[in-house]
Design a protein around this motif. Structure first.
Motif, PDB file in Angstrom:
ATOM      1  N   ALA A  20     104.714  41.127  44.163  1.00  0.00           N
ATOM      2  CA  ALA A  20     105.389  41.674  45.194  1.00  0.00           C
ATOM      3  C   ALA A  20     105.971  43.293  44.522  1.00  0.00           C
ATOM      4  CB  ALA A  20     106.816  40.940  44.930  1.00  0.00           C
TER       5      ALA A  20
ATOM      6  N   THR B 129     108.034  46.555  46.289  1.00  0.00           N
ATOM      7  CA  THR B 129     109.144  46.790  46.816  1.00  0.00           C
ATOM      8  C   THR B 129     109.428  48.037  47.438  1.00  0.00           C
ATOM      9  OG1 THR B 129     110.536  46.887  44.871  1.00  0.00           O
ATOM     10  CG2 THR B 129     110.600  44.729  45.841  1.00  0.00           C
TER      11      THR B 129
ATOM     12  N   ARG C 211     109.074  43.142  52.001  1.00  0.00           N
ATOM     13  CA  ARG C 211     108.035  43.649  51.080  1.00  0.00           C
ATOM     14  C   ARG C 211     106.791  43.204  50.973  1.00  0.00           C
ATOM     15  NH1 ARG C 211     110.757  40.787  45.741  1.00  0.00           N
ATOM     16  NH2 ARG C 211     109.920  38.355  46.174  1.00  0.00           N
TER      17      ARG C 211
ATOM     18  N   GLN D 267     103.728  41.023  49.663  1.00  0.00           N
ATOM     19  CA  GLN D 267     103.934  39.886  48.778  1.00  0.00           C
ATOM     20  C   GLN D 267     102.393  39.340  48.815  1.00  0.00           C
ATOM     21  OE1 GLN D 267     107.231  37.131  49.318  1.00  0.00           O
ATOM     22  NE2 GLN D 267     107.149  36.744  47.026  1.00  0.00           N
TER      23      GLN D 267
END
Length: 268
Positions: A16, A18, A77, A79
């Motif tokens: 992930a 961000t 985000r 992912q």
């Protein structure tokens, strides 16, 4: 960096990002199978740029250079589910499934778009990331073998990549550098990919290009940026990452020093 990796097994993770974006010039040590859950991925390789989004499945061969830029999108985000196909795992698999391997000159990344077999295989891993203990090896082995079987079913020629355990051999330095100068890698990696030690790489580079690797790389990257900005009307903020710079301010300084005006003036 704004990066998180949740491993349920050494070969299975959810990645992930961000931040606004995350860019890396990568040289994977294992083959990777990646399924994008959310966000957008831009792949730059061989002078071409490709974009992928949620549901797309990508395959990255080991020892191949590629620029990966990951972005959040639609408020989510970036992912993805990532499966590492290690040499050990593949060696065990191909000991049971014998194939005649033909050497592939320079395999590049592949996209399987939203292929339903791969989607269902990799999406089925997502619930396991809620476990509070590692995924049992026996179950991980089943899921990885399922993915390899699907890959071989939909792309039979992928055997020539997965079952090739050789290391990069010595290749033409000029051809390789002309195709890969936009990748921001240590000189040791450039040497490895061309089948040379660092000392031999620097010696052969000086003999081939009559200059140092760093100076040549900077000039080539700036020339490409100049072309993209002046001729293709691209914005400096779009191209600096693609051509191998890590920092927009440093790119602007180097561009002005090389051409006598800032990159935003070149876009007019």
């Amino acid at each position: 960096m704004g990066y998180e990796a949740n491993y349920i097994h050494p070969e299975l993770k959810i990645s992930a990002f961000t931040e606004h974006f995350h860019k890396s010039d990568v040289l994977f040590e294992t083959h990777l199978l990646v399924w994008i859950i959310s966000g957008e991925t831009k792949i730059v390789q061989g002078g071409q740029t490709h974009r992928f989004g949620a549901g797309d499945t990508l395959f990255f061969p080991r020892h191949e250079l590629v620029t990966v830029i990951n972005y959040p999108k639609d408020g989510l985000r970036h992912q993805s589910v990532v499966m590492h196909l290690s040499d050990k795992r593949l060696g065990e698999y191909y000991a049971k499934h014998r194939v005649d391997v033909q050497r592939v000159a320079r395999p590049s990344f592949r996209t399987f778009d939203k292929h339903p077999l791969l989607q269902s295989c990799l999406a089925s891993l997502v619930p396991y990331f809620d476990l509070h203990e590692p995924l049992p090896e026996a179950l991980a082995a089943i899921k990885i073998e399922e993915a390899m079987t699907i890959l071989r079913t939909i792309t039979p020629e992928i055997d020539h990549i997965l079952a090739d355990f050789g290391q990069p051999g010595k290749i033409n330095l000029a051809d390789f550098m002309e195709q890969h100068y936009m990748y921001n890698l240590p000189m040791t990696k450039f040497g490895y990919l061309t089948g040379r030690s660092l000392t031999t790489f620097k010696r052969d580079f000086k003999r081939t290009f009559q200059t140092t690797p760093q100076r040549w790389l900077t000039e080539k990257r700036l020339d490409l940026a100049h072309y993209l900005i002046r001729e293709k009307k691209r914005r400096p903020s779009e191209v600096y990452l693609e051509v191998g710079f890590e920092n927009l301010s440093h790119f602007g300084y180097a561009f002005k020093k090389q051409f006598g005006y800032p990159p935003n003036a070149g876009a007019k």
